[in-house]
Design a protein around this motif. Sequence first.
Motif, PDB file in Angstrom:
ATOM      1  N   ASP A  14      53.816   4.825   6.516  1.00 25.82           N
ATOM      2  CA  ASP A  14      54.910   5.601   6.406  1.00 25.82           C
ATOM      3  C   ASP A  14      55.254   6.227   5.189  1.00 25.82           C
ATOM      4  N   ALA A  18      56.088  10.265   4.987  1.00 25.70           N
ATOM      5  CA  ALA A  18      57.248  10.911   4.117  1.00 25.70           C
ATOM      6  C   ALA A  18      56.643  12.150   3.390  1.00 25.70           C
ATOM      7  N   ARG A  21      56.816  14.936   5.829  1.00 23.76           N
ATOM      8  CA  ARG A  21      58.189  15.366   6.069  1.00 23.76           C
ATOM      9  C   ARG A  21      58.793  16.264   5.134  1.00 23.76           C
TER      10      ARG A  21
ATOM     11  N   MET B   1      71.889   8.403  12.476  1.00 28.38           N
ATOM     12  CA  MET B   1      70.833   9.429  11.708  1.00 28.38           C
ATOM     13  C   MET B   1      71.031  10.866  12.631  1.00 28.38           C
ATOM     14  N   ALA B   3      69.607  14.010  14.154  1.00 26.61           N
ATOM     15  CA  ALA B   3      68.438  14.489  14.477  1.00 26.61           C
ATOM     16  C   ALA B   3      67.891  15.995  13.610  1.00 26.61           C
ATOM     17  N   ARG B  37      62.823  24.300  13.591  1.00 24.84           N
ATOM     18  CA  ARG B  37      62.652  22.888  13.858  1.00 24.84           C
ATOM     19  C   ARG B  37      61.781  22.862  15.080  1.00 24.84           C
ATOM     20  N   ARG B 146      59.733  10.654  15.844  1.00 27.30           N
ATOM     21  CA  ARG B 146      60.125   9.624  15.367  1.00 27.30           C
ATOM     22  C   ARG B 146      59.912   9.641  14.034  1.00 27.30           C
ATOM     23  N   HIS B 147      58.662   9.624  13.419  1.00 27.76           N
ATOM     24  CA  HIS B 147      58.428   9.828  11.925  1.00 27.76           C
ATOM     25  C   HIS B 147      58.609  11.117  11.263  1.00 27.76           C
ATOM     26  N   GLU B 149      60.215  14.345  12.684  1.00 27.81           N
ATOM     27  CA  GLU B 149      61.540  14.956  13.026  1.00 27.81           C
ATOM     28  C   GLU B 149      62.751  13.702  12.883  1.00 27.81           C
ATOM     29  N   GLU B 150      62.378  12.673  12.900  1.00 30.09           N
ATOM     30  CA  GLU B 150      63.423  11.553  12.452  1.00 30.09           C
ATOM     31  C   GLU B 150      64.459  11.440  13.475  1.00 30.09           C
ATOM     32  N   SER B 152      65.984   9.250  16.860  1.00 28.24           N
ATOM     33  CA  SER B 152      66.038   7.806  17.329  1.00 28.24           C
ATOM     34  C   SER B 152      65.377   7.688  18.360  1.00 28.24           C
ATOM     35  N   ASN B 153      64.915   6.527  18.606  1.00 27.70           N
ATOM     36  CA  ASN B 153      64.297   6.067  19.903  1.00 27.70           C
ATOM     37  C   ASN B 153      64.897   6.562  21.051  1.00 27.70           C
TER      38      ASN B 153
END
Lengths: 137, 193
Positions: A14, A18, A21, B1, B3, B37, B146-147, B149-150, B152-153
């Motif tokens: 993770d 980070a 990102r 959250m 996107a 993006r 997920r990790h 672009e953050e 949600s599932n």
Amino acid sequence: MTKGDDMMKDDDLDALFAVARREKPVADAAFLARVLGDAGAVAAERSEGAAVYTDGGAAQRGAPGPVGPGPWRLLGEILGGWRGGMALTASALAGVWIGLADPAGLDTVAGLVGSLSGEAVGSGASGDTFYDLLLEG
Amino acid sequence: MMALDDRTARSDAQLLAAYAGGDQSAARELTAAHAPRVLAMARRLLGGDMAEAEDVAQEAMLRLWKFAPDWRAGEARISTWLYRVTANLCTDRLRRRRGVALDEAPEPEDPAPAVIEALERGDRVRALEAALAQLPDRQRAAVVLRHLEELSNPEIAEALEVTVEAVESLLSRGRRALKALLAPHRDDLGVRR
């Protein structure tokens, strides 16, 4: 050393995510220009087939004032303008007349159609009506 | 959250409707909001190839422009729709690149040389991207969305057109594979033992 010691932990992964990102790829101007160029080309292509309005943001699809010929105008052009339209209307009325009225009035209807369309339209010198022809087979 | 950013789906839909009505300034706003993006996602899914990522991102945006008159507000978020299109375009490119079917893609076994090369340059992010490139396509897409672009599932499920349970499975397997790929390089990654 156990197998678990060799594994990377979730927190470590993770933390790496980070870091990644925070690194955002920069979209250069040439790329963005190509994207916008596509948007303009698609809009132009669309405007060739339909009315598109460019009034700076207030435009709404379906607004009044089409640029191209409307469906009624197009139909009129196909049918030969107002003269053709009147002749067609007269012909339609004649059809209704034939279906409903006494066949004896057919000559009157034919004369009406002829006068509106500017052509000599008659029922024939013999005076035969539509019914006469039908009965003869 | 969120996107993407603080834009709402409604404002995006309004912009797209304005573009469909002939307003080019709306196209500029949508491009500024989404194209970077989409480009970032494409680059990560394609293993860091920026030129190919630009091609994919341009194609995804082109499809948005073409679809604009038929867009129905409230049915989907433009961002999610773009993610789905981009994921599919990247999958097609990767399939062509490999010349094998998606399901036949092998599971990763050994760290790729690209991971080691990136670490030798001290570039941890490139090492992560190289490891991501070793994952099967859908695992990589799920992990990136997920990790990085953050999303949600549920958003990932919509973008990849799978169930939320399938997303959870893809993420679990993807993370496990990534840890296995990167574990031998913990010292170079700055990861504690």
